[in-house]
Design a protein around this motif. Structure first.
Motif, PDB file in Angstrom:
ATOM      1  N   ARG A  93      52.287 -35.442  10.758  1.00  0.00           N
ATOM      2  CA  ARG A  93      52.436 -35.637  12.207  1.00  0.00           C
ATOM      3  C   ARG A  93      53.890 -35.623  12.649  1.00  0.00           C
ATOM      4  N   THR A  94      54.784 -36.243  11.883  1.00  0.00           N
ATOM      5  CA  THR A  94      56.186 -36.322  12.295  1.00  0.00           C
ATOM      6  C   THR A  94      57.085 -35.725  11.220  1.00  0.00           C
ATOM      7  N   ASN A  95      58.205 -35.159  11.642  1.00  0.00           N
ATOM      8  CA  ASN A  95      59.134 -34.541  10.694  1.00  0.00           C
ATOM      9  C   ASN A  95      59.699 -35.549   9.701  1.00  0.00           C
ATOM     10  N   GLY A  96      59.735 -36.833  10.104  1.00  0.00           N
ATOM     11  CA  GLY A  96      60.248 -37.861   9.212  1.00  0.00           C
ATOM     12  C   GLY A  96      59.425 -38.046   7.955  1.00  0.00           C
ATOM     13  N   GLN A  97      58.167 -37.589   7.968  1.00  0.00           N
ATOM     14  CA  GLN A  97      57.316 -37.702   6.790  1.00  0.00           C
ATOM     15  C   GLN A  97      57.665 -36.676   5.722  1.00  0.00           C
ATOM     16  N   SER A  98      58.461 -35.676   6.073  1.00  0.00           N
ATOM     17  CA  SER A  98      58.739 -34.575   5.159  1.00  0.00           C
ATOM     18  C   SER A  98      59.594 -34.989   3.971  1.00  0.00           C
ATOM     19  N   GLU A  99      60.537 -35.899   4.169  1.00  0.00           N
ATOM     20  CA  GLU A  99      61.517 -36.207   3.125  1.00  0.00           C
ATOM     21  C   GLU A  99      60.846 -36.705   1.846  1.00  0.00           C
ATOM     22  N   ALA A 100      59.894 -37.641   1.982  1.00  0.00           N
ATOM     23  CA  ALA A 100      59.226 -38.179   0.798  1.00  0.00           C
ATOM     24  C   ALA A 100      58.445 -37.095   0.067  1.00  0.00           C
ATOM     25  N   LEU A 101      57.844 -36.185   0.812  1.00  0.00           N
ATOM     26  CA  LEU A 101      57.080 -35.100   0.203  1.00  0.00           C
ATOM     27  C   LEU A 101      58.004 -34.115  -0.514  1.00  0.00           C
ATOM     28  N   GLU A 102      59.162 -33.810   0.093  1.00  0.00           N
ATOM     29  CA  GLU A 102      60.125 -32.919  -0.553  1.00  0.00           C
ATOM     30  C   GLU A 102      60.589 -33.506  -1.888  1.00  0.00           C
ATOM     31  N   SER A 148      46.369 -42.159   9.353  1.00  0.00           N
ATOM     32  CA  SER A 148      46.146 -43.557   9.713  1.00  0.00           C
ATOM     33  C   SER A 148      46.526 -43.771  11.168  1.00  0.00           C
ATOM     34  N   ASP A 149      45.957 -44.795  11.766  1.00  0.00           N
ATOM     35  CA  ASP A 149      46.343 -45.147  13.126  1.00  0.00           C
ATOM     36  C   ASP A 149      47.834 -45.484  13.146  1.00  0.00           C
ATOM     37  N   GLY A 150      48.518 -45.012  14.153  1.00  0.00           N
ATOM     38  CA  GLY A 150      49.966 -45.155  14.232  1.00  0.00           C
ATOM     39  C   GLY A 150      50.660 -43.845  13.933  1.00  0.00           C
ATOM     40  N   LEU A 151      49.978 -42.993  13.133  1.00  0.00           N
ATOM     41  CA  LEU A 151      50.457 -41.628  12.901  1.00  0.00           C
ATOM     42  C   LEU A 151      49.486 -40.628  13.510  1.00  0.00           C
ATOM     43  N   MET A 152      48.190 -40.896  13.392  1.00  0.00           N
ATOM     44  CA  MET A 152      47.159 -40.057  14.012  1.00  0.00           C
ATOM     45  C   MET A 152      46.105 -40.974  14.625  1.00  0.00           C
ATOM     46  N   ARG A 173      44.030 -36.142  19.322  1.00  0.00           N
ATOM     47  CA  ARG A 173      42.801 -35.694  18.659  1.00  0.00           C
ATOM     48  C   ARG A 173      42.822 -34.174  18.500  1.00  0.00           C
ATOM     49  N   ARG A 174      43.243 -33.473  19.548  1.00  0.00           N
ATOM     50  CA  ARG A 174      43.308 -32.012  19.462  1.00  0.00           C
ATOM     51  C   ARG A 174      44.340 -31.571  18.422  1.00  0.00           C
ATOM     52  N   LEU A 175      45.410 -32.324  18.291  1.00  0.00           N
ATOM     53  CA  LEU A 175      46.432 -32.006  17.290  1.00  0.00           C
ATOM     54  C   LEU A 175      45.845 -32.125  15.879  1.00  0.00           C
ATOM     55  N   LEU A 176      45.053 -33.162  15.647  1.00  0.00           N
ATOM     56  CA  LEU A 176      44.395 -33.294  14.352  1.00  0.00           C
ATOM     57  C   LEU A 176      43.404 -32.147  14.138  1.00  0.00           C
ATOM     58  N   TYR A 177      42.705 -31.747  15.194  1.00  0.00           N
ATOM     59  CA  TYR A 177      41.779 -30.609  15.113  1.00  0.00           C
ATOM     60  C   TYR A 177      42.519 -29.348  14.674  1.00  0.00           C
ATOM     61  N   VAL A 178      43.698 -29.124  15.226  1.00  0.00           N
ATOM     62  CA  VAL A 178      44.515 -27.977  14.808  1.00  0.00           C
ATOM     63  C   VAL A 178      44.799 -28.067  13.311  1.00  0.00           C
ATOM     64  N   GLY A 179      45.148 -29.279  12.837  1.00  0.00           N
ATOM     65  CA  GLY A 179      45.434 -29.443  11.422  1.00  0.00           C
ATOM     66  C   GLY A 179      44.230 -29.168  10.544  1.00  0.00           C
ATOM     67  N   LEU A 180      43.065 -29.688  10.928  1.00  0.00           N
ATOM     68  CA  LEU A 180      41.851 -29.478  10.134  1.00  0.00           C
ATOM     69  C   LEU A 180      41.510 -27.995  10.022  1.00  0.00           C
ATOM     70  N   THR A 181      41.670 -27.278  11.121  1.00  0.00           N
ATOM     71  CA  THR A 181      41.230 -25.872  11.151  1.00  0.00           C
ATOM     72  C   THR A 181      42.268 -24.917  10.575  1.00  0.00           C
ATOM     73  N   ARG A 182      43.345 -25.433   9.975  1.00  0.00           N
ATOM     74  CA  ARG A 182      44.286 -24.568   9.246  1.00  0.00           C
ATOM     75  C   ARG A 182      43.751 -24.247   7.851  1.00  0.00           C
ATOM     76  N   LEU A 191      42.403 -34.845   2.956  1.00  0.00           N
ATOM     77  CA  LEU A 191      43.030 -35.799   3.854  1.00  0.00           C
ATOM     78  C   LEU A 191      43.451 -37.029   3.054  1.00  0.00           C
ATOM     79  N   SER A 192      44.553 -37.634   3.445  1.00  0.00           N
ATOM     80  CA  SER A 192      44.996 -38.851   2.753  1.00  0.00           C
ATOM     81  C   SER A 192      45.742 -39.748   3.730  1.00  0.00           C
ATOM     82  N   TRP A 193      45.822 -41.023   3.356  1.00  0.00           N
ATOM     83  CA  TRP A 193      46.563 -41.985   4.179  1.00  0.00           C
ATOM     84  C   TRP A 193      47.007 -43.131   3.283  1.00  0.00           C
ATOM     85  N   ALA A 194      47.960 -43.906   3.763  1.00  0.00           N
ATOM     86  CA  ALA A 194      48.510 -45.020   2.992  1.00  0.00           C
ATOM     87  C   ALA A 194      48.272 -46.329   3.723  1.00  0.00           C
TER      88      ALA A 194
END
Length: 705
Positions: free
Chosen positions: A363-372, A510-514, A529-538, A545-548
């Motif tokens: 959802r946010t660019n800030g989540q990228s660093e941990a994944l990188e 999770s709530d707070g991010l999605m 909700r529509r943003l999550l729909y875009v993600g699902l349909t990619r 799906l995962s959450w912490a």
């Protein structure tokens, strides 16, 4: 062999054929995710050209990204159609602006400002506003919103209040003043910004009928992709291009409206039939991209939206067979989630899945660093979508210089792929990937993309030579249409729109991010909700799906699964049910066990569940009228505004609107009553409590400037 008009239609399904077989007159195509909308509209153009209805030079296809425009040109070329202009709104307008400026204004067109930050900073300085880097960026975004919404410094404040905009570091009147000074500074520097490209083109076409007539003579037929993302300024430009004609085909999906914060509105798409009498509407519902399981999850997730917030989109019908069920995995904390995702991807890559077939969306660019970091640790190559542009990379620039030289000596004897590979050894290309990762691997992936592009062009057109490749690269560089690079894609949900991958990991569910914590009110929640729909349909084949449960290791597991997924336990299993964390779930464990459920609060007016922080603070839902003392609320707002100016902090740092509403409703008589209000903690009680109680009692606060 160039296809015939009949060949073009034969390649389509019934709904796509309906789009292509009627190339004249107004048409609205409601195209769900993965239903082949680009295929439908490129075949419409190709059929129009091959049947003699269109002259290719008289067609303008408008897209929203340079990548989409480049892809459309490639597809049209493959269909035997050249000469059609496929451009973004800005690229088309800029071309016209440069061409007509000498005739309309005189001299050369002004230079375009690459970034607004310096001009915004100077405008703020003249108004004695202190803005940090983040606030400067947010103010620049607010300037863009105002301009694409066709607002002026005089009309901004009222429109911003209606739209519930919160200008960073100032109130609406202050932002209106800054807009005026921003235009003054820009004028003094003799530059224009990107929004001015559209505004000035609109102005010229409105004021000069002779120029407008020339443009309308040039372009007789229009196609507009992603029409749900059109803003007021782009819509006005389209209307001027059309000049009252109706030779336009618009394509979009209201269920993928995710850019409202930039001024985009699905209203133009949904009202198309009213603005263009007799328009034909075609619905593309056959999803060819995803498995039935992914399509079912996406449909179900949208169906749980409130009835009043469901746009007139389409329900997808899966065309593929088989497939695995989407999964939902809960991890203990964000680092554990990133490590788990990286481990899963490494296993897939080692088993033979190309890294480029996998994407991790967030959802946010800030989540990228941990994944990188997690992917680097396990040695998996990745690329961040929205990072450094492909054609700006040094190895790519050096490679194109070498290819230009090779084009002059290419005698046509060697196979194009082999010749290009030989040339690129001069910048470090080798057939086998390097053992190391990081920058070395990224450099190799860039060069491999150039070799692969050469081989692809040669396979399509065997007569292609190095000079043709260089021309193709020049066109792609101008359109920022980069060739595919091998590596796992990391992308925000916004950046992922229009793309697809066989395997998708969607993290942070999770709530707070999605939905994101800042989303307030039903409209903003439903856009999430529509943003999550875009993600699902990619996802084509697999969706994970995962959450912490917590942000950091050892922290209290206070998160709960996204409210958008909570009703889908029938599909996703117990991981979609918010419940107290059970014992035995160690770090990194799956099974979908979730965090403790937050206490549900209900509207004191109608009893509905309150879903946002603002609603919970005020104690009412948006549908119920306010019950607080509005005069007292306005006095509190006026006090907060003046105090925020004096302290040079954003107004919400003092108190949010929701907290002021709660104060105006409770009318606390003492510090104990004030402290009981959500949003008033001990620190704010100490800072502002005396003043707030004075205002509630009808007295003047001590901190009034």
């Amino acid at each position: 062999m160039t296809p015939s008009a009949d060949d073009v239609l034969d390649a389509l399904d019934p709904e796509q054929r309906e789009v292509a077989a009627h190339p004249t007159g107004p048409m609205c195509v409601l195209a769900g995710a993965g239903t082949g909308k680009t295929r439908a509209i490129t075949h419409r153009i190709a059929y129009g050209v091959h049947s003699g209805v269109y002259q290719p030079q008289r067609v303008l296809a408008v897209t929203f990204t340079a990548r989409a425009a480049g892809e459309m040109r490639v597809r049209l070329r493959d269909l035997g159609v050249g000469g059609v202009q496929a451009r973004t709104f800005h690229a088309a307008a800029l071309r016209q602006l440069h061409y007509f400026w000498p005739q309309a204004i005189g001299g050369a067109a002004p230079e375009i400002l690459p970034h607004k930050a310096s001009v915004v900073a100077e405008a703020a300085s003249r108004l004695q506003l202190r803005l940090d880097r983040t606030e400067l960026r947010d103010v620049a975004s607010e300037v863009e919103w105002a301009k694409v919404s066709l607002l002026t410094p005089e009309t901004y404040a009222a429109a911003a209040r209606r739209a519930r905009r919160e200008p960073p570091g100032m109130d609406e009147s202050g932002m209106a003043r800054l807009l005026g000074v921003y235009e003054e500074v820009k004028g003094e520097r003799g530059v224009i910004d990107f929004e001015d490209v559209l505004l000035l083109t609109v102005g010229i076409l409105q004021d000069r009928e002779d120029i407008a007539a020339t443009v309308r003579q040039q372009y007789r037929h229009f196609v507009v992709d992603e029409y749900q993302d059109v803003n007021a300024l782009q819509q006005r430009l389209l209307e001027l291009w059309l000049g009252g004609r109706h030779e336009v085909c618009v394509v979009g999906d209201p269920m993928q409206t995710i850019y409202s914060f930039t001024g985009a509105s699905p209203r133009h798409l949904l009202d198309f039939g009213r603005t263009h009498a007799g328009a034909q509407t075609v619905r593309l519902v056959r999803n060819y991209r995803s498995t039935p399981q992914v399509v079912d999850l996406a449909n179900r997730m949208l169906s749980t939206a409130p009835v009043s917030r469901r746009n007139a989109g389409v329900e997808l019908a899966a065309q593929r067979s088989g497939g695995s069920a989407p999964t939902l995995t809960a991890l203990d904390d964000d680092p554990a989630e990133a490590a788990w995702v990286a481990g899963e991807i490494r296993r897939r890559v080692e088993a033979g899945t190309p890294a480029s077939d996998i994407a991790v969306l967030f959802r946010t660019n800030g989540q990228s660093e941990a994944l990188e970091s997690a992917l680097s640790e396990v040695g998996v190559p990745y690329l961040v979508r929205g990072g450094e542009r492909f054609f700006s990379r040094r190895e790519v620039r050096d490679a194109i210089v070498l290819l230009r030289g090779a084009a002059r000596t290419d005698n046509g004897e060697a196979a194009l792929g082999h010749l290009v590979a030989d040339v690129l050894t001069g910048v470090g290309w080798q057939p086998e990937p390097p053992a190391s990762s990081g920058a070395v691997r990224a450099r190799w992936e860039s060069l491999k993309a150039l070799v692969d592009l050469a081989e692809s062009l040669a396979a399509t057109t065997p007569t292609t030579r190095v000079a043709d490749l260089v021309r193709e690269l020049d066109e792609r560089a101008a359109a920022q249409h980069a060739p595919a690079v091998d590596g796992v894609t990391l992308a925000s949900l916004h950046a992922a729109k229009g793309l697809e991958w066989p395997v998708v990991h969607l993290v942070g569910c999770s709530d707070g991010l999605m939905p994101i914590v800042m989303a307030e009110g039903l409209d903003e929640i439903e856009e999430e909700r529509r943003l999550l729909y875009v993600g699902l349909t990619r996802a084509r084949d697999e969706l994970h799906l995962s959450w912490a449960r917590a942000r950091t290791p050892g922290a209290r597991p206070s998160r709960r699964v996204s409210r958008f997924l909570a009703p889908l336990s029938e599909v996703l299993g117990e991981g979609a049910i918010s419940e107290p964390k059970r014992s035995g779930g160690g770090r990194g464990s799956g099974g979908g066990r979730t965090a403790r459920t937050a206490r549900v609060r209900h509207c004191k007016g109608c009893g509905a569940e309150l879903v946002t922080a603002t609603q919970r603070a005020s104690g009412r839902c948006p549908a119920c009228p306010p019950t607080y003392d509005e005069a007292l609320y306005e006095r509190l707002v006026a006090w907060r505004r003046e105090l925020s100016k004096t302290q040079a902090v954003p107004a919400f740092v003092v108190f949010t609107d929701a907290t002021l509403e709660a104060i105006a409703e409770a009318e606390p008589k003492d510090t104990r009553g004030l402290l009981a209000i959500s949003g008033v903690g001990a620190r704010k009680l100490d800072q502002y409590g005396e003043d707030v109680l004075a205002i509630v009692a009808g007295r003047e606060p001590s901190q009034t400037p």
